[in-house]
Scaffold this motif. Sequence first.
Motif, PDB file in Angstrom:
ATOM      1  N   PRO A 210      43.814   7.340  -3.947  1.00  8.08           N
ATOM      2  CA  PRO A 210      43.007   6.345  -4.650  1.00  8.08           C
ATOM      3  C   PRO A 210      42.727   6.784  -6.091  1.00  8.08           C
ATOM      4  O   PRO A 210      42.825   7.966  -6.437  1.00  8.08           O
ATOM      5  CB  PRO A 210      41.719   6.290  -3.834  1.00  8.08           C
ATOM      6  CG  PRO A 210      41.631   7.641  -3.190  1.00  8.08           C
ATOM      7  CD  PRO A 210      43.038   8.050  -2.900  1.00  8.08           C
ATOM      8  N   GLU A 211      42.371   5.828  -6.923  1.00  8.77           N
ATOM      9  CA  GLU A 211      41.993   6.106  -8.308  1.00  8.77           C
ATOM     10  C   GLU A 211      40.553   6.604  -8.349  1.00  8.77           C
ATOM     11  O   GLU A 211      39.673   6.043  -7.706  1.00  8.77           O
ATOM     12  CB  GLU A 211      42.143   4.839  -9.148  1.00  8.77           C
ATOM     13  CG  GLU A 211      41.677   4.978 -10.577  1.00  8.77           C
ATOM     14  CD  GLU A 211      41.681   3.650 -11.315  1.00  8.77           C
ATOM     15  OE1 GLU A 211      40.914   3.529 -12.303  1.00  8.77           O
ATOM     16  OE2 GLU A 211      42.420   2.726 -10.912  1.00  8.77           O
ATOM     17  N   ILE A 212      40.319   7.667  -9.158  1.00  8.33           N
ATOM     18  CA  ILE A 212      38.965   8.188  -9.271  1.00  8.33           C
ATOM     19  C   ILE A 212      38.386   8.003 -10.673  1.00  8.33           C
ATOM     20  O   ILE A 212      37.177   7.915 -10.850  1.00  8.33           O
ATOM     21  CB  ILE A 212      38.913   9.685  -8.886  1.00  8.33           C
ATOM     22  CG1 ILE A 212      37.463  10.159  -8.796  1.00  8.33           C
ATOM     23  CG2 ILE A 212      39.713  10.529  -9.855  1.00  8.33           C
ATOM     24  CD1 ILE A 212      37.308  11.590  -8.342  1.00  8.33           C
ATOM     25  N   ALA A 213      39.273   7.933 -11.699  1.00 11.60           N
ATOM     26  CA  ALA A 213      38.762   7.822 -13.069  1.00 11.60           C
ATOM     27  C   ALA A 213      39.849   7.269 -13.972  1.00 11.60           C
ATOM     28  O   ALA A 213      41.037   7.256 -13.624  1.00 11.60           O
ATOM     29  CB  ALA A 213      38.286   9.185 -13.584  1.00 11.60           C
TER      30      ALA A 213
ATOM     31  N   ASP B  78      39.229  20.024  -7.476  1.00 11.66           N
ATOM     32  CA  ASP B  78      39.305  19.116  -8.624  1.00 11.66           C
ATOM     33  C   ASP B  78      40.583  19.314  -9.427  1.00 11.66           C
ATOM     34  O   ASP B  78      41.095  18.370 -10.029  1.00 11.66           O
ATOM     35  CB  ASP B  78      38.079  19.328  -9.524  1.00 11.66           C
ATOM     36  CG  ASP B  78      38.050  18.351 -10.672  1.00 11.66           C
ATOM     37  OD1 ASP B  78      37.855  17.149 -10.423  1.00 11.66           O
ATOM     38  OD2 ASP B  78      38.247  18.789 -11.829  1.00 11.66           O
ATOM     39  N   GLU B  79      41.116  20.549  -9.439  1.00 13.05           N
ATOM     40  CA  GLU B  79      42.319  20.811 -10.228  1.00 13.05           C
ATOM     41  C   GLU B  79      43.526  20.047  -9.706  1.00 13.05           C
ATOM     42  O   GLU B  79      44.531  19.891 -10.416  1.00 13.05           O
ATOM     43  CB  GLU B  79      42.625  22.310 -10.235  1.00 13.05           C
ATOM     44  CG  GLU B  79      42.908  22.869  -8.851  1.00 13.05           C
ATOM     45  CD  GLU B  79      43.134  24.376  -8.872  1.00 13.05           C
ATOM     46  OE1 GLU B  79      44.166  24.798  -9.441  1.00 13.05           O
ATOM     47  OE2 GLU B  79      42.267  25.103  -8.347  1.00 13.05           O
TER      48      GLU B  79
ATOM     49  N   LYS C 263      45.127   7.118 -15.932  1.00 12.36           N
ATOM     50  CA  LYS C 263      44.308   7.050 -14.725  1.00 12.36           C
ATOM     51  C   LYS C 263      44.490   8.334 -13.926  1.00 12.36           C
ATOM     52  O   LYS C 263      45.544   8.979 -13.973  1.00 12.36           O
ATOM     53  CB  LYS C 263      44.681   5.834 -13.890  1.00 12.36           C
ATOM     54  CG  LYS C 263      44.345   4.514 -14.594  1.00 12.36           C
ATOM     55  CD  LYS C 263      44.358   3.332 -13.657  1.00 12.36           C
ATOM     56  CE  LYS C 263      43.862   2.073 -14.348  1.00 12.36           C
ATOM     57  NZ  LYS C 263      43.717   0.932 -13.439  1.00 12.36           N
ATOM     58  N   ARG C 264      43.438   8.689 -13.181  1.00 14.95           N
ATOM     59  CA  ARG C 264      43.428   9.951 -12.441  1.00 14.95           C
ATOM     60  C   ARG C 264      43.325   9.665 -10.947  1.00 14.95           C
ATOM     61  O   ARG C 264      42.540   8.799 -10.526  1.00 14.95           O
ATOM     62  CB  ARG C 264      42.248  10.806 -12.894  1.00 14.95           C
ATOM     63  CG  ARG C 264      42.334  12.275 -12.496  1.00 14.95           C
ATOM     64  CD  ARG C 264      41.119  13.033 -12.974  1.00 14.95           C
ATOM     65  NE  ARG C 264      41.268  14.478 -12.830  1.00 14.95           N
ATOM     66  CZ  ARG C 264      40.283  15.350 -12.913  1.00 14.95           C
ATOM     67  NH1 ARG C 264      39.039  14.926 -13.146  1.00 14.95           N
ATOM     68  NH2 ARG C 264      40.510  16.640 -12.770  1.00 14.95           N
ATOM     69  N   ASP C 265      44.143  10.365 -10.180  1.00 16.66           N
ATOM     70  CA  ASP C 265      44.110  10.141  -8.733  1.00 16.66           C
ATOM     71  C   ASP C 265      43.088  11.064  -8.066  1.00 16.66           C
ATOM     72  O   ASP C 265      42.534  11.971  -8.690  1.00 16.66           O
ATOM     73  CB  ASP C 265      45.502  10.317  -8.124  1.00 16.66           C
ATOM     74  CG  ASP C 265      46.015  11.754  -8.206  1.00 16.66           C
ATOM     75  OD1 ASP C 265      45.265  12.634  -8.684  1.00 16.66           O
ATOM     76  OD2 ASP C 265      47.165  11.999  -7.805  1.00 16.66           O
TER      77      ASP C 265
ATOM     78  N   TRP D 242      45.973  13.530 -13.953  1.00 20.58           N
ATOM     79  CA  TRP D 242      46.018  12.360 -14.837  1.00 20.58           C
ATOM     80  C   TRP D 242      47.445  11.834 -14.898  1.00 20.58           C
ATOM     81  O   TRP D 242      48.411  12.596 -14.867  1.00 20.58           O
ATOM     82  CB  TRP D 242      45.545  12.718 -16.242  1.00 20.58           C
ATOM     83  CG  TRP D 242      44.073  12.975 -16.362  1.00 20.58           C
ATOM     84  CD1 TRP D 242      43.445  14.181 -16.450  1.00 20.58           C
ATOM     85  CD2 TRP D 242      43.045  11.982 -16.395  1.00 20.58           C
ATOM     86  NE1 TRP D 242      42.095  14.023 -16.539  1.00 20.58           N
ATOM     87  CE2 TRP D 242      41.807  12.667 -16.511  1.00 20.58           C
ATOM     88  CE3 TRP D 242      43.027  10.599 -16.337  1.00 20.58           C
ATOM     89  CZ2 TRP D 242      40.582  12.011 -16.575  1.00 20.58           C
ATOM     90  CZ3 TRP D 242      41.805   9.939 -16.403  1.00 20.58           C
ATOM     91  CH2 TRP D 242      40.608  10.625 -16.518  1.00 20.58           C
ATOM     92  N   SER D 243      47.581  10.553 -15.004  1.00 22.69           N
ATOM     93  CA  SER D 243      48.902   9.944 -15.156  1.00 22.69           C
ATOM     94  C   SER D 243      49.466  10.266 -16.533  1.00 22.69           C
ATOM     95  O   SER D 243      48.736  10.680 -17.443  1.00 22.69           O
ATOM     96  CB  SER D 243      48.796   8.426 -14.990  1.00 22.69           C
ATOM     97  OG  SER D 243      47.962   7.876 -16.007  1.00 22.69           O
TER      98      SER D 243
END
Length: 704
Positions: A205-208, A264-265, A253-255, A269-270
């Motif tokens: 899912p997308e987070i940010a 978190d690492e 976008k970040r997954d 990012w796309s």
Amino acid sequence: MVALDPNNLQVIKAVQYDSYAYPYLGDNLANDIASIPNGCIITLSILDAIGELTPSLKNQLLNLKMSSNIVNDLRWRRGLAFAAVKGGNVIFEKFDPYGTELVIGEGIVSGGAKEDDLFTAVECILKNNIDFIGLGNDTAIYENLISKIDKGVFINNNDIDNALNTAGEYILQKILNKPAGNNQYILLNEEVEYKTYYNDYENDPEIAQRWIYEHDPNFFENSFGKASFDSQWIGSPVYRFDKVGKYLVDFQKRDNPTPDDRFDEYRLWSFSALDKLSLYVHRRPVGNFSVGISKSGSIWNVSYNSTAYDLDHLSQPDKGIVQHKWSWREALSSGWINGRPSTLADGKDYLIKYEVQDKEGAWSLPDVKLVSTRNINMPPVALFTVTPNPVVAGKVITINDFSYSPTGKTIISRSWRYQNPSGTWSSPSSTPPASFSTVGTYKIELTVSDGIMSSEPYYQDVVVIPDNNPPTVSFTMTPATNFYDFEPVTYNVSYSDPDGDPCGGYQWALRKNGGSWIYLSNPPSNYEAYGAGTFTLALRAIDIPKYPQQSAKWSHPSADPNTWFKRTFTVLEGFVMRGDIIPAPAERGRKIRIFARAVRPSDLTTRVDIDSATATIIDTSTGKAPAGFVPTTINLAYDSASKDWYGDYKIPDHITQKGKWPDDGSYEVIVTGRKATTVKDYKVPFTVKGHILDRTIIVTTKLH
């Protein structure tokens, strides 16, 4: 933007200008260009130009946006290949002072270079999505190139006029069929809607998300300065823009492969979009006009004065306006009539509407004025414009008054006043303000009277910005003084600006022994070219102000380097290498001794201490080395007593190639001296003659 007419491609051909007939040819060509309507592509070839261009031809070429330096240099056997949209932009421009060369421009490549040069362009062509136009007569080279880039066309230029005609047709079709691209024009403070796409191979899912906007505030005229979010990653898109200019927009976008923050690492990012969004934020044009009426018998004559403008293109002759639309009607009528009336019937009220379109395709808000031919009193209308806006504090503003009376009466009085940034109003005056000294927003008010009735107040806001402050600049040198002319020198420049403006460039000046100043783009990396002496190096810097209304300023306004930031230093004389070889001549099979020394250029008897010296046997550039020969380099030893460097080398015994080393003949040894990073060479000549074993000793015995 000027519209292209696909059915109206016109080609002008000027094959030669003769030094005696050029006024006739030049003026005819100028007339041909002037007669072509806007929107047409003009391809122009000039071969073997002789003499100067006529003033009218120069003006027409400049109107086509041809580079002024080309127009001024197009004479005395120079040539040109050129294409442009009449009233629009230059498509390609190929100036040929001495011969053809590869020209790579934005969107178009043209030229006739060598094969190696053409193939070095492949990467550039593919990277920039360029269409290649090959003008030449070597079909194989160009078709091979086009096959590699899979785009472009080859045109044989044996007949240059037909070739440029074909090139023009090709360019026209490319422009007409070119997709709009990821470019959008929006109005200042207009809301923007974004459509984005997200897909993750692992279905995470997308987070940010994050956005970045690179802002060019000077893409349009009368800038408001840079956006506060310029070149910064922000967590959400900008929906309204309060500053004009070009924005290059990118987002990522970040997954979220796991909800555990300890990993978190692994939230990635796309990549950036391959085709970034270009947003052109501009202002709506202003369609101001004034109207006057005068009675002539039973009708009224109408006069108009358009003051329409677009702040984005205010300096252009057309003020950025490409289309005008007029309409009118009787005040109580329901339908508008296209055009504008030149006469009006007596005893009626009329509405006249004016709209304009700018180069970006935006229409102004309608400017509607009431005009009455009835014998009644109606209040006049106050109207004025202010330029420039924004304006620098203390600089003069220009106020154009376009107030009018709907019934044709004369405006006999005006009352001006303004509100300063603190909210205080000035006393009324019959003349408008000329300038403002305090930074902030001022409100100017105008009320006019025809002697019977007064208008409603009309207001204009004027933004007053601070004047540009000059930057400061200084520099240090390493070494600072008393260094040899061959030593490398580094400079550390310190630039600062009280307004935070970036540096627009430096100007350096150098003087030796109190002589004349010479101006430099960059300071010397060493002073070998200048020799020993006492030098003064001066520097000043210019800034790039935030607003185009501000003038760029030098750190030191005078052009005299004596007033700039300066440093004075002493440069010592460097060294050159010299050498000798003994014995002379040398012999195969026998050692030679090579001597080398570092000396002052002005006094070859004065030795200079250096770090090391070598000798290379032999200099192969003379062409006297046999096939497969590898030169030998030996390290020389130092004799502290004589301050000479020396070393021994045995001349080879055998000749491998007749006439080549070490056969009899003249050769050179290269002696090389090194001090720090400075390297100096000197070629020491010597001669080889015979082999040491070739000597014959004759013993004579006396007979008794």
